[in-house]
Design a protein around this motif. Structure first.
Motif, mmCIF file in Angstrom:
data_model
loop_
_atom_site.group_PDB
_atom_site.id
_atom_site.type_symbol
_atom_site.label_atom_id
_atom_site.label_comp_id
_atom_site.label_asym_id
_atom_site.label_seq_id
_atom_site.Cartn_x
_atom_site.Cartn_y
_atom_site.Cartn_z
ATOM 1 N N PRO A 1 36.268 33.648 23.631
ATOM 2 C CA PRO A 1 36.456 32.198 23.446
ATOM 3 C C PRO A 1 36.892 31.522 24.739
ATOM 4 C CG PRO A 1 37.722 33.513 21.842
ATOM 5 C CD PRO A 1 37.273 34.433 22.914
ATOM 6 N N PHE A 2 36.443 30.262 24.920
ATOM 7 C CA PHE A 2 36.844 29.446 26.058
ATOM 8 C C PHE A 2 37.419 28.124 25.531
ATOM 9 C CE2 PHE A 2 32.872 31.268 28.363
ATOM 10 C CZ PHE A 2 33.507 32.480 28.566
ATOM 11 N N PRO A 3 38.716 27.990 25.366
ATOM 12 C CA PRO A 3 39.280 26.715 24.913
ATOM 13 C C PRO A 3 39.042 25.597 25.921
ATOM 14 C CG PRO A 3 40.851 28.522 24.645
ATOM 15 C CD PRO A 3 39.729 29.047 25.478
ATOM 16 N N LEU A 4 38.861 24.392 25.417
ATOM 17 C CA LEU A 4 38.609 23.229 26.270
ATOM 18 C C LEU A 4 39.740 22.994 27.257
ATOM 19 C CD1 LEU A 4 37.071 20.563 26.976
ATOM 20 C CD2 LEU A 4 38.354 19.490 25.103
ATOM 21 N N ARG A 5 40.983 23.236 26.838
ATOM 22 C CA ARG A 5 42.139 22.835 27.631
ATOM 23 C C ARG A 5 42.608 23.890 28.620
ATOM 24 N NH1 ARG A 5 45.736 19.459 23.146
ATOM 25 N NH2 ARG A 5 43.963 18.787 21.856
ATOM 26 N N GLN A 6 41.841 24.948 28.771
ATOM 27 C CA GLN A 6 42.223 26.021 29.679
ATOM 28 C C GLN A 6 41.116 26.284 30.701
ATOM 29 O OE1 GLN A 6 43.271 29.538 27.474
ATOM 30 N NE2 GLN A 6 44.585 28.417 26.039
ATOM 31 N N PRO A 7 41.467 26.794 31.891
ATOM 32 C CA PRO A 7 40.431 27.192 32.858
ATOM 33 C C PRO A 7 39.531 28.266 32.266
ATOM 34 C CG PRO A 7 42.591 27.096 33.903
ATOM 35 C CD PRO A 7 42.829 26.954 32.419
ATOM 36 N N LEU A 8 38.287 28.269 32.687
ATOM 37 C CA LEU A 8 37.359 29.289 32.214
ATOM 38 C C LEU A 8 37.753 30.638 32.798
ATOM 39 C CD1 LEU A 8 34.017 27.333 32.725
ATOM 40 C CD2 LEU A 8 35.128 27.826 30.535
ATOM 41 N N PRO A 9 37.828 31.674 31.965
ATOM 42 C CA PRO A 9 38.212 33.001 32.471
ATOM 43 C C PRO A 9 36.999 33.728 33.036
ATOM 44 C CG PRO A 9 37.865 33.115 30.124
ATOM 45 C CD PRO A 9 37.635 31.671 30.508
ATOM 46 N N PRO A 10 37.217 34.755 33.840
ATOM 47 C CA PRO A 10 36.098 35.623 34.225
ATOM 48 C C PRO A 10 35.634 36.426 33.018
ATOM 49 C CG PRO A 10 38.173 36.511 35.021
ATOM 50 C CD PRO A 10 38.494 35.171 34.436
ATOM 51 N N ILE A 11 34.368 36.776 32.993
ATOM 52 C CA ILE A 11 33.833 37.596 31.911
ATOM 53 C C ILE A 11 33.215 38.859 32.493
ATOM 54 C CG2 ILE A 11 33.416 35.620 30.409
ATOM 55 C CD1 ILE A 11 30.438 35.855 31.103
ATOM 56 N N LYS A 12 33.111 39.867 31.643
ATOM 57 C CA LYS A 12 32.559 41.149 32.066
ATOM 58 C C LYS A 12 31.077 41.204 31.714
ATOM 59 C CE LYS A 12 36.844 43.834 31.838
ATOM 60 N NZ LYS A 12 37.728 42.646 31.786
ATOM 61 N N ILE A 13 30.257 41.513 32.702
ATOM 62 C CA ILE A 13 28.810 41.629 32.517
ATOM 63 C C ILE A 13 28.455 43.107 32.404
ATOM 64 C CG2 ILE A 13 26.550 41.102 33.473
ATOM 65 C CD1 ILE A 13 28.211 38.623 32.759
ATOM 66 N N PRO A 14 27.961 43.557 31.235
ATOM 67 C CA PRO A 14 27.625 44.977 31.086
ATOM 68 C C PRO A 14 26.426 45.347 31.948
ATOM 69 C CG PRO A 14 26.883 43.736 29.174
ATOM 70 C CD PRO A 14 27.663 42.780 30.022
ATOM 71 N N LEU A 15 26.471 46.554 32.472
ATOM 72 C CA LEU A 15 25.383 47.056 33.308
ATOM 73 C C LEU A 15 24.786 48.299 32.654
ATOM 74 C CD1 LEU A 15 27.144 46.531 36.774
ATOM 75 C CD2 LEU A 15 25.572 44.989 35.574
ATOM 76 N N ARG A 16 24.576 49.359 33.401
ATOM 77 C CA ARG A 16 23.984 50.567 32.856
ATOM 78 C C ARG A 16 25.021 51.387 32.082
ATOM 79 N NH1 ARG A 16 21.362 51.605 38.744
ATOM 80 N NH2 ARG A 16 23.562 51.178 39.193
ATOM 81 N N ASP A 17 24.515 52.299 31.247
ATOM 82 C CA ASP A 17 25.411 53.163 30.476
ATOM 83 C C ASP A 17 26.363 53.898 31.413
ATOM 84 O OD1 ASP A 17 24.126 52.373 28.200
ATOM 85 O OD2 ASP A 17 22.836 54.156 28.071
ATOM 86 N N SER A 18 27.602 54.035 30.983
ATOM 87 C CA SER A 18 28.629 54.768 31.730
ATOM 88 C C SER A 18 28.922 54.137 33.092
ATOM 89 C CB SER A 18 28.225 56.245 31.920
ATOM 90 O OG SER A 18 27.990 56.849 30.668
ATOM 91 N N GLU A 19 28.624 52.860 33.243
ATOM 92 C CA GLU A 19 28.880 52.158 34.496
ATOM 93 C C GLU A 19 29.839 51.006 34.217
ATOM 94 O OE1 GLU A 19 26.071 51.081 38.213
ATOM 95 O OE2 GLU A 19 25.455 50.206 36.305
ATOM 96 N N MET A 20 30.802 50.833 35.093
ATOM 97 C CA MET A 20 31.767 49.766 34.917
ATOM 98 C C MET A 20 31.062 48.405 34.947
ATOM 99 S SD MET A 20 34.757 51.031 34.465
ATOM 100 C CE MET A 20 35.813 49.623 34.799
ATOM 101 N N PRO A 21 31.476 47.466 34.080
ATOM 102 C CA PRO A 21 30.857 46.138 34.094
ATOM 103 C C PRO A 21 31.188 45.395 35.381
ATOM 104 C CG PRO A 21 32.754 46.162 32.630
ATOM 105 C CD PRO A 21 32.532 47.582 33.055
ATOM 106 N N CYS A 22 30.399 44.391 35.648
ATOM 107 C CA CYS A 22 30.601 43.526 36.817
ATOM 108 C C CYS A 22 31.269 42.240 36.342
ATOM 109 C CB CYS A 22 29.259 43.212 37.485
ATOM 110 S SG CYS A 22 29.381 42.127 38.929
ATOM 111 N N GLU A 23 32.274 41.797 37.047
ATOM 112 C CA GLU A 23 32.987 40.586 36.639
ATOM 113 C C GLU A 23 32.287 39.350 37.191
ATOM 114 O OE1 GLU A 23 37.474 40.324 36.090
ATOM 115 O OE2 GLU A 23 37.186 39.243 37.990
ATOM 116 N N LEU A 24 32.130 38.350 36.333
ATOM 117 C CA LEU A 24 31.553 37.060 36.737
ATOM 118 C C LEU A 24 32.627 35.998 36.556
ATOM 119 C CD1 LEU A 24 29.086 35.347 37.604
ATOM 120 C CD2 LEU A 24 28.526 35.105 35.174
#
Length: 283
Positions: free
Chosen positions: A215-238
């Motif tokens: 969730p992204f509330p209107l009254r708060q800064p947008l947080p970074p989100i995790k972008i899934p990549l390949r299996d067994s690979e750490m996600p990339c933060e956006l």
């Protein structure tokens, strides 16, 4: 040689940058929705660049595009009519007969030839992360949701999403617009505590696919989100907030948005009161 003297008639580059104001909103500015086509294009480009700075060397983020036609619904008399939001037109035919080239007003020919124009469909962009280690396999698709994706184009969008998930592709929906049916697009029951003005849905292939809601509330800064990549690979933060801030700044929206006008679509009552206080408070 000494550097040339600064021309006093023009501010220095740094001064120009300092003149650009930030949005009064801490997170997503709801007034940007009126300018979504430009903002959407900017977000795609900035997100692609940020991802390519953070992805492993054998993964590449690319901006891709599709053609689509938006539909605008009118509540009065339940009329719906098609419209294209792209300003471009393509000339594709010529009527050379003077008799056929008359205007509808007064039956007078305005010129020797009448050209038939076809409005171009809108171009909607998205991001693909591709694996170039053994070909160009699509790993993840990232969409910044447009109103049409949650409106008359929702069936087409969901069908495309399901096909990608069935093919083993991760699918990320970043929803920063309020128009449209977000619940139908989400396609999953949403807990009350997870309801928010904006959101991201992160979908991972499986049987059934896993869906993660941020969730992204209107009254708060947008947080970074995790972008899934390949299996067994750490996600990339956006990091989303810098992308929106950059789109606002580079689009010079501080010069054109009239915050005295009502927001479109209208804000909820409590949010409207909060936004008014935010906009009118001394900076």
């Amino acid at each position: 040689m000494p550097p040339p003297a600064e021309d006093s008639r023009h501010p220095a580059i740094g001064s120009i940058q300092s003149l650009k104001m930030k949005s009064p909103f801490p997170g997503m500015d709801p007034y940007l929705e009126r300018h979504w086509r430009d903002v959407h294009t900017a977000l795609i480009a900035y997100a692609r660049d940020q991802l390519n700075e953070r992805l492993p060397d054998d993964l590449i983020a690319r901006a891709e595009e599709r053609m689509m036609v938006e539909v605008e619904s009118h509540s009065e008399r339940n009329i719906s009519r098609r419209r294209t939001v792209s300003p471009d037109v393509r000339i594709f035919g010529v009527v050379e007969d003077m008799a056929a080239a008359t205007a509808t007003s007064g039956g007078v020919a305005l010129a020797p030839f009448r050209l038939a124009a076809l409005a171009e469909p809108a171009v909607e962009r998205f991001i693909e992360i591709i694996d170039v280690s053994g070909g160009e396999r699509i790993v993840t698709v990232i969409e910044f949701i447009s109103p049409t994706n949650k409106g008359d184009g929702i069936s087409t969008f969901v069908e495309k999403r399901d096909e990608l998930l069935a093919g083993g592709v991760n699918f990320v929906e970043i929803d920063l617009v309020r128009e449209g049916d977000w619940r139908r697009l989400l396609g999953q029951p949403c807990p009350v505590k997870a309801e928010s003005t904006f959101r991201a849905a992160i979908r991972v292939p499986g049987t059934p696919p896993a869906v993660y809601l941020h969730p992204f509330p209107l009254r708060q800064p947008l947080p970074p989100i995790k972008i899934p990549l390949r299996d067994s690979e750490m996600p990339c933060e956006l990091a989303l907030q810098p992308l929106v801030d950059q789109a606002y700044r580079n689009g010079r929206y501080d010069r054109t948005i009239d915050y005295d006008r009502p927001c479109e679509p209208p804000l909820e009552d409590d949010d409207a009161v909060w936004a008014k206080g935010l906009i009118t408070s001394p900076k």
